[in-house]
Design a protein around this motif. Structure first.
Motif, short mmCIF file in Angstrom:
data_model
loop_
_atom_site.label_atom_id
_atom_site.label_comp_id
_atom_site.label_asym_id
_atom_site.label_seq_id
_atom_site.Cartn_x
_atom_site.Cartn_y
_atom_site.Cartn_z
N GLU A 60 53.72 -50.33 13.91
CA GLU A 60 54.23 -49.72 15.13
C GLU A 60 55.26 -50.68 15.73
OE1 GLU A 60 51.01 -47.89 17.74
OE2 GLU A 60 49.93 -49.41 16.56
N ALA A 62 57.46 -51.15 19.02
CA ALA A 62 57.72 -50.71 20.40
C ALA A 62 58.83 -51.59 20.96
CB ALA A 62 56.45 -50.82 21.24
N GLU A 65 65.04 -48.63 23.39
CA GLU A 65 65.79 -47.86 22.39
C GLU A 65 67.12 -48.53 22.05
OE1 GLU A 65 67.03 -43.26 21.44
OE2 GLU A 65 66.27 -43.77 23.41
N GLN A 71 67.85 -49.35 14.25
CA GLN A 71 66.49 -48.92 13.89
C GLN A 71 66.32 -48.85 12.37
OE1 GLN A 71 64.52 -45.92 16.31
NE2 GLN A 71 64.17 -44.76 14.43
N HIS A 93 56.51 -46.68 12.51
CA HIS A 93 56.77 -45.74 13.59
C HIS A 93 57.39 -46.48 14.76
CE1 HIS A 93 55.82 -43.47 17.28
NE2 HIS A 93 56.17 -42.45 16.52
N SER A 95 58.52 -46.48 18.73
CA SER A 95 58.36 -45.86 20.04
C SER A 95 59.20 -46.68 21.01
CB SER A 95 56.89 -45.81 20.47
OG SER A 95 56.35 -47.10 20.53
N TYR A 96 59.69 -45.99 22.03
CA TYR A 96 60.64 -46.62 22.93
C TYR A 96 60.01 -46.92 24.28
CZ TYR A 96 63.61 -44.62 19.37
OH TYR A 96 64.16 -44.28 18.17
#
Length: 110
Positions: A60, A62, A65, A71, A93, A95-96
């Protein structure tokens, strides 16, 4: 930040690649090196009555963005280094984080 949380991974293997991988991540993300956090989350996979650690890491990421190009680069770097220590399959994955919802020392970063 960013925060990278590694599930179903051997922390010793992550430690082997952590310095070089963090160097590459710092270059592409453009944040201070000390803001990049690698965290191993203890995960056990339960399948058909058996408990194990699995061999398919889930990561993950985090962070605030950034462009899709950055990315994609971050994902590539993570996969490249995990393959070096024996992980053939890797899921990531993103997430922002929101500036309005992120506080540092009690102060909103917005």
């Amino acid at each position: 930040m960013p925060f990278l949380r590694f599930h179903t991974i051997d922390p010793v293997k992550l430690a082997e690649i952590s310095r070089e991988m963090t160097d590459r991540l710092q270059e592409i993300i453009g944040c201070p090196r000390e803001h990049i956090v690698l965290e191993v989350i203890h995960s056990e996979i339960v399948t058909d009555g058996q408990i194990g650690q699995g061999d398919w890491p889930f990561i993950e990421v985090a962070y605030f963005e950034r462009s899709l190009e950055i990315q994609d680069g971050v994902a590539h770097i993570i996969c490249q280094y995990l393959k070096q220590v024996g992980y053939e399959n890797v899921d990531i994955h993103f997430s922002y984080l929101s500036n309005r919802n992120y506080y540092e020392n009690g102060n909103c970063s917005q």
